[in-house]
Design an enzyme around this catalytic site. Structure first.
Site, PDB file in Angstrom:
ATOM      1  N   ASP A  36       8.911   5.139   1.751  1.00 52.91           N
ATOM      2  CA  ASP A  36       9.431   5.490   3.074  1.00 52.91           C
ATOM      3  C   ASP A  36       9.371   4.249   3.957  1.00 52.91           C
ATOM      4  OD1 ASP A  36      10.074   6.490   5.537  1.00 52.91           O
ATOM      5  OD2 ASP A  36       8.398   7.911   5.666  1.00 52.91           O
ATOM      6  N   HIS A  37      10.520   3.595   4.122  1.00 52.83           N
ATOM      7  CA  HIS A  37      10.605   2.381   4.924  1.00 52.83           C
ATOM      8  C   HIS A  37      11.777   2.454   5.889  1.00 52.83           C
ATOM      9  CE1 HIS A  37       8.155  -1.118   3.124  1.00 52.83           C
ATOM     10  NE2 HIS A  37       7.561   0.012   2.796  1.00 52.83           N
ATOM     11  N   SER A 104      -1.519   3.813   7.064  1.00 54.77           N
ATOM     12  CA  SER A 104      -1.567   3.265   8.421  1.00 54.77           C
ATOM     13  C   SER A 104      -0.378   2.352   8.727  1.00 54.77           C
ATOM     14  CB  SER A 104      -2.882   2.511   8.645  1.00 54.77           C
ATOM     15  OG  SER A 104      -3.009   1.440   7.718  1.00 54.77           O
ATOM     16  N   GLY A 105       0.481   2.092   7.734  1.00 58.25           N
ATOM     17  CA  GLY A 105       1.765   1.468   8.007  1.00 58.25           C
ATOM     18  C   GLY A 105       1.789  -0.045   8.004  1.00 58.25           C
ATOM     19  N   GLU A 106       2.996  -0.572   8.236  1.00 57.88           N
ATOM     20  CA  GLU A 106       3.229  -2.012   8.323  1.00 57.88           C
ATOM     21  C   GLU A 106       4.032  -2.310   9.584  1.00 57.88           C
ATOM     22  OE1 GLU A 106       4.952  -0.405   5.664  1.00 57.88           O
ATOM     23  OE2 GLU A 106       3.283  -0.405   4.256  1.00 57.88           O
ATOM     24  N   ASN A 109       7.974  -2.008   9.656  1.00 57.74           N
ATOM     25  CA  ASN A 109       8.720  -0.777   9.926  1.00 57.74           C
ATOM     26  C   ASN A 109       8.407  -0.163  11.280  1.00 57.74           C
ATOM     27  OD1 ASN A 109       9.837  -0.528   7.158  1.00 57.74           O
ATOM     28  ND2 ASN A 109       7.679  -0.308   6.618  1.00 57.74           N
ATOM     29  N   GLY A 173      -8.303  -1.193   1.413  1.00 56.30           N
ATOM     30  CA  GLY A 173      -9.598  -1.769   1.745  1.00 56.30           C
ATOM     31  C   GLY A 173     -10.612  -0.657   1.910  1.00 56.30           C
TER      32      GLY A 173
END
Length: 316
Positions: A36-37, A104-106, A109, A173
């Site tokens: 999902d991007h 938690s995303g990038e 996006n 992490g």
């Protein structure tokens, strides 16, 4: 360890993704993961359709496969209340064969509406609050919420899922693995890291399912496959937290100039030697992951499906 098929929304358009889902199901695969991007990682990948439309089409074109988002960021670009509605509809269309993978995303996006990009701890706090809102809305009751990051006013989903979809939380992490153990119904990563899985288990994950992902490039010419993998997915070699922080495909291309062809060849099994693929899969099993989603780079999806079932699976 079970195997699923990874549909790359960065590398293919919506019709191709639906076609791949049908091919995988016809070949006997029971699990699909779909990314999902809003943007691809690099320009060469060239695609990024709206995943919720694609999932609806997959639901109409398949009969038995389970679909998992790999993964959705429910915190910045799309409000969690809207995603609660989207996921409820996806679950109904798939008759419960849906898992909601979240992370938690990038920045790549999530910055597109002009919002600031929070630090890691804030993003994890936002993710925890978002998941709580989504689960509450899935119950079908009217919800109002005033939290540190989100406001919801008199919202109700009139077509809630028959059963709440499992929430699979990603982690790269220890902090995210701890959060996954605390709030998730499962854990997903993209590296055969036994320590991350153990952190998830120790912080509440218990015997909940754990998932992982691997890119491969099948073809008769190994060097051509390496070239294809290097041209299409050089970002696989970008280290550390850069993947969460860089804002545009152009920045990923700049960082990828530091990634060598040999580095990609080392990370991505290429060619048609089944033992090479088996050796790449073994570390995920050794690390204790329950399921592995495999993504074939390039156009020969049918060839890979046949190769995997005929040459690779019997050797595992």
């Amino acid at each position: 360890m079970e195997f699923g098929y990874f549909l790359s929304s960065e590398e293919y358009g919506p019709r191709d993704l639906v076609d791949q889902a049908v091919r995988a199901e016809t070949a006997g695969w029971k699990e699909l993961l779909i990314s999902d991007h809003f943007h691809p990682w690099v320009e060469h990948q060239g695609h990024s359709p709206f995943v919720w439309g694609v999932i609806g089409a997959i639901a109409g074109a398949t009969q038995e496969v389970t679909v998992t988002t790999g993964v959705t960021c429910p915190t910045v670009r799309i409000h969690p209340a809207v995603l609660a509605q989207a996921t409820a509809t996806a679950s109904l269309l798939l008759e419960g064969r849906f898992r909601f993978g979240v992370g938690s995303g990038e920045n790549l996006n999530e910055h597109i509406l002009g919002d600031g990009w929070p630090d890691t701890d804030t993003r994890l706090d936002m993710l925890e609050e978002a998941v709580g809102i989504i689960r509450e809305l899935w119950q079908g009751d009217q919800v109002s919420h005033q939290g540190p990051h989100y406001t919801v006013r008199n919202a109700r989903i009139y077509d809630p899922p028959e059963q709440a979809p499992p929430v699979i939380v990603s982690g790269f992490g220890p902090k995210s693995a701890e959060l996954a153990g605390r709030i998730g119904d499962g854990f997903i990563s993209v590296q055969p890291n036994a320590e991350l899985r153990a952190t998830f288990v120790q912080h509440g994950g218990g015997d909940k399912p754990t998932f992982n992902g691997l890119k491969v490039c099948f073809g008769s010419d190994e060097q051509a496959c390496v070239d294809l993998a290097y041209a299409t997915w050089p970002n696989e070699g970008i280290p550390g937290e850069l993947a969460q922080e860089l804002p545009t495909p152009a920045h990923f291309e700049q960082a990828s100039e530091l990634v060598t062809r040999d580095k990609v060849a080392e990370a991505v099994p290429c060619g048609n030697d089944p033992d090479r693929f088996v050796e790449a899969i073994k570390p995920f099993a050794a690390a204790g992951y329950d399921s592995l989603f495999i993504q074939q780079i390039g156009p020969d999806q049918t060839g890979f499906l046949d190769f995997f079932d005929r040459e690779v699976r019997p050797r595992l």
